[in-house]
Design a protein around this motif. Structure first.
Motif, short mmCIF file in Angstrom:
data_model
loop_
_atom_site.label_atom_id
_atom_site.label_comp_id
_atom_site.label_asym_id
_atom_site.label_seq_id
_atom_site.Cartn_x
_atom_site.Cartn_y
_atom_site.Cartn_z
N GLY A 1 -25.57 1.61 -2.11
CA GLY A 1 -24.95 2.87 -3.25
C GLY A 1 -23.55 2.85 -3.02
N TRP A 2 -23.14 3.08 -3.88
CA TRP A 2 -21.78 3.85 -4.46
C TRP A 2 -20.93 3.91 -3.58
N GLN A 3 -21.47 4.75 -2.09
CA GLN A 3 -20.01 5.04 -1.90
C GLN A 3 -19.87 4.77 -0.76
N LEU A 4 -20.49 3.40 -0.07
CA LEU A 4 -20.45 2.46 0.87
C LEU A 4 -19.56 0.78 -0.06
N TYR A 5 -19.74 0.94 -1.16
CA TYR A 5 -19.11 0.61 -1.50
C TYR A 5 -18.30 0.71 -2.31
N LEU A 6 -17.46 1.50 -2.43
CA LEU A 6 -15.87 2.26 -2.80
C LEU A 6 -15.21 2.50 -1.17
N ALA A 7 -16.63 2.72 -0.27
CA ALA A 7 -15.56 2.78 0.88
C ALA A 7 -15.32 1.88 1.19
N SER A 8 -15.67 0.56 0.92
CA SER A 8 -15.51 -0.91 1.34
C SER A 8 -13.79 -1.11 1.00
N LEU A 9 -13.52 -0.74 -0.59
CA LEU A 9 -12.66 -1.07 -0.97
C LEU A 9 -11.62 -0.55 -0.55
N VAL A 10 -11.86 1.17 0.05
CA VAL A 10 -10.50 1.14 -0.06
C VAL A 10 -10.51 1.55 1.19
N ASP A 11 -11.12 0.62 2.39
CA ASP A 11 -9.99 0.58 3.57
C ASP A 11 -9.23 -0.14 3.62
N PRO A 12 -8.10 0.01 4.63
CA PRO A 12 -6.82 -0.33 5.18
C PRO A 12 -6.84 -1.87 4.64
N GLU A 13 -7.79 -2.66 5.04
CA GLU A 13 -7.73 -3.56 5.39
C GLU A 13 -7.79 -4.49 4.30
N ALA A 14 -9.42 -4.01 3.07
CA ALA A 14 -9.25 -4.20 2.39
C ALA A 14 -8.36 -4.12 0.84
N LEU A 15 -7.62 -2.35 1.48
CA LEU A 15 -6.34 -2.95 0.33
C LEU A 15 -5.18 -3.32 -0.12
N GLN A 16 -5.47 -4.06 1.97
CA GLN A 16 -3.93 -4.32 2.26
C GLN A 16 -3.93 -5.95 1.29
N ALA A 17 -4.89 -6.87 1.55
CA ALA A 17 -6.14 -7.93 0.54
C ALA A 17 -5.36 -7.69 -0.79
N ILE A 18 -5.77 -6.38 -1.46
CA ILE A 18 -5.97 -6.55 -2.99
C ILE A 18 -4.43 -7.10 -3.44
N LYS A 19 -3.51 -5.65 -2.50
CA LYS A 19 -2.49 -5.58 -3.19
C LYS A 19 -1.27 -7.11 -2.92
N LEU A 20 -1.80 -7.59 -2.00
CA LEU A 20 -1.11 -8.73 -1.48
C LEU A 20 -1.83 -9.91 -2.75
N THR A 21 -2.67 -10.06 -3.19
CA THR A 21 -3.37 -10.61 -4.04
C THR A 21 -3.09 -10.63 -5.33
N LEU A 22 -2.50 -8.84 -5.96
CA LEU A 22 -1.93 -9.38 -6.90
C LEU A 22 -0.69 -8.99 -6.61
N ILE A 23 0.15 -8.85 -5.90
CA ILE A 23 1.88 -9.47 -5.20
C ILE A 23 1.60 -10.83 -5.65
N THR A 24 0.92 -11.68 -5.10
CA THR A 24 0.98 -12.99 -5.60
C THR A 24 1.02 -13.59 -6.89
N ALA A 25 -0.57 -13.15 -7.25
CA ALA A 25 0.13 -12.82 -8.86
C ALA A 25 0.58 -12.80 -9.40
N ALA A 26 1.73 -11.70 -9.44
CA ALA A 26 2.50 -11.03 -10.55
C ALA A 26 3.29 -12.54 -9.82
N ILE A 27 3.76 -12.72 -8.93
CA ILE A 27 5.14 -13.35 -8.39
C ILE A 27 4.63 -15.16 -8.84
N VAL A 28 3.77 -15.63 -8.92
CA VAL A 28 3.16 -16.30 -8.92
C VAL A 28 2.78 -17.32 -10.96
N LEU A 29 3.77 -16.06 -11.61
CA LEU A 29 2.61 -15.74 -13.10
C LEU A 29 4.34 -16.59 -14.03
#
Length: 312
Positions: free
Chosen positions: A52-80
């Motif tokens: 279901g959508w609720q568990l899917y979104l809950a997995s993405l808004v988990d603090p650990e997942a948000l930190q991983a997404i943020k770090l991935t985007l920051i790394t790409a933004a610096i590398v590019l």
């Protein structure tokens, strides 16, 4: 970047295939791509949304997942931007200058393609680890590289820096420097020539190289895994967190992050296709203008160079 028309094998009787051979190759190619690409991709999205959508979104808004997404985007933004500047500089050096060691430079440029990403990460650990001379000195200055964000950025830079240069070098070699020499002859400075002549001529190849760089930076696992230390909530990028979630039997979170990475890859392919179509239309338009009887090719090229120089 100009797209040249390839040879049409089916128009020549000597190379023309029979219909059944052509259909057989088409079926084999389609089946292979469906089994190896489409089916696994659909399986990832199915597993991600299975609960279901609720568990899917809950997995993405988990603090650990948000930190991983943020770090991935920051790394790409610096590398590019770093890869963009260095890629243009290396391509300019290789295509516009003759010097001893030029072949060595072009050979070293392909080093990240031949070296395993895990080995690349280990090289940075040996160079900047706490037990190394450089790493120990940096640690004493309060700057940590390995098992921190700087190490992730360095490892990502290593595995991605050839993409931009490798897209630009063949194009700049094919184009030559006649337009740049004309602009300089007409009084343009070096920077004016670069901004108004060189950069417009390489923009499509540059964008394509940046797209490839971004895709590799966000999906890199091997080198980043070695230098990150897998510190939860601090140094885990999206690919690393996928492995951790899967090993912890948190399949919903693992497939949710995997689907996000797959979606980013699909968006990258879509942008690439749009750029290719726009590029093909521009090239077809320029061919029609060049073939017009009232405007010969030589006159068109001269007019284009004169207009570019007049803008300077």
């Amino acid at each position: 970047m100009q797209i040249s028309n390839s040879y049409d094998y089916q128009s020549n009787a000597a190379t023309k295939d029979t219909p059944w051979i052509r259909r057989t190759f088409i079926v084999i190619a389609v089946l292979f791509m469906v089994l190896m690409l489409v089916v696994p991709l659909l399986a990832v999205f199915y597993e991600a949304f299975k609960n279901g959508w609720q568990l899917y979104l809950a997995s993405l808004v988990d603090p650990e997942a948000l930190q991983a997404i943020k770090l991935t985007l920051i790394t790409a933004a610096i590398v590019l931007p770093i890869n963009m500047v260095m890629g243009i500089a290396i391509a300019w050096l290789v295509t516009r200058y003759q010097f001893k060691g030029k072949q060595l430079v072009t050979t070293l440029l392909d080093l990240p393609f031949s070296v395993s990403p895990v080995v690349a990460g280990l090289m940075f650990v040996l160079l900047f680890g706490m037990n190394s001379t450089i790493g120990g000195w940096l640690e004493s200055m309060g700057f940590q590289v390995i098992y921190a964000v700087p190490g992730i950025i360095l490892a990502t830079l290593f595995v991605t820096f050839p993409f931009v240069a490798r897209e630009l070098i063949p194009l700049m070699q094919t184009q030559g420097d006649s337009e740049e020499q004309a602009a300089l002859t007409l009084g343009a400075t070096g920077w004016q020539t670069f901004w108004h002549v060189t950069l417009p001529n390489i923009k499509w190849a540059l964008l394509y190289g940046l797209i490839l760089t971004n895709a590799r930076a966000m999906g890199e696992f091997g080198a980043v895994s070695v230098v990150s230390g897998h510190i939860r909530g601090e140094t885990n990028t999206m690919p690393l967190l996928v492995e951790i979630a899967y090993n912890d039997y948190n399949f919903t979170a693992a497939f949710a992050l995997s689907s996000l990475l797959a979606a980013l890859a699909l968006v990258t392919l879509l942008i690439q296709q749009v750029m290719t179509k726009v590029q093909e239309r521009k090239f077809a338009k320029s061919e029609r203008l060049a073939a017009a009887p009232e405007l010969p090719v030589s006159a068109n090229a001269t007019t284009s160079t004169a207009e570019s120089a007049s803008k300077l």
